[in-house]
Design a protein around this motif. Structure first.
Motif, PDB file in Angstrom:
ATOM      1  N   GLN A   1      56.063  44.173  37.190  1.00 12.39           N
ATOM      2  CA  GLN A   1      56.734  44.714  36.009  1.00 12.39           C
ATOM      3  C   GLN A   1      57.995  45.465  36.414  1.00 12.39           C
ATOM      4  O   GLN A   1      59.042  45.308  35.792  1.00 12.39           O
TER       5      GLN A   1
ATOM      6  N   PRO B   1      58.915  37.712  35.190  1.00 14.12           N
ATOM      7  CA  PRO B   1      58.284  37.237  33.954  1.00 14.12           C
ATOM      8  C   PRO B   1      56.766  37.116  34.117  1.00 14.12           C
ATOM      9  O   PRO B   1      56.275  36.802  35.202  1.00 14.12           O
ATOM     10  N   ARG B   2      56.047  37.363  33.039  1.00 13.23           N
ATOM     11  CA  ARG B   2      54.576  37.295  33.019  1.00 13.23           C
ATOM     12  C   ARG B   2      53.960  38.083  34.176  1.00 13.23           C
ATOM     13  O   ARG B   2      53.219  37.536  34.988  1.00 13.23           O
TER      14      ARG B   2
END
Length: 100
Positions: free
Chosen positions: A73, A78-79
């Protein structure tokens, strides 16, 4: 195992110097704690009170996954929650391997 823990401690301190996320630092510290708990048990010492259920190994795994998510994060990946845990991997190859 002792050398691995000592190296993990050094890497934890580096992480504390390089991350702005307190959550990353906290998850790394928990992983270090439960890694040490596992080391203590391998040396023949009884588990600490908070390492009985769930075990130090299970808590180490859980906090490592949380650490990876938090780092991903912070890096803007992403994800970030798409992290394969060791437990999930072993369950995939053999349901009994995850508990052996």
């Amino acid at each position: 195992m002792r050398e691995a823990h000592d190296e993990a401690r050094v890497q934890f301190e580096r992480l504390r110097l390089s991350t702005t996320s307190l959550q990353v630092q906290e998850e790394a510290r928990y992983a270090l704690r439960y890694g040490y708990g596992l080391l203590r048990q391998l040396e023949g010492l009884p588990p600490r009170e908070d390492e009985i259920e769930p075990s130090a190994l299970d808590q180490l795994e859980d906090h490592l996954v949380r650490l990876f998510v938090e780092v991903r994060q912070e890096l803007g990946i992403p994800r970030p929650h798409h992290v394969l845990s060791e437990r999930a991997f072993f369950e995939k190859i053999s349901p009994t391997a995850a508990i052996d």
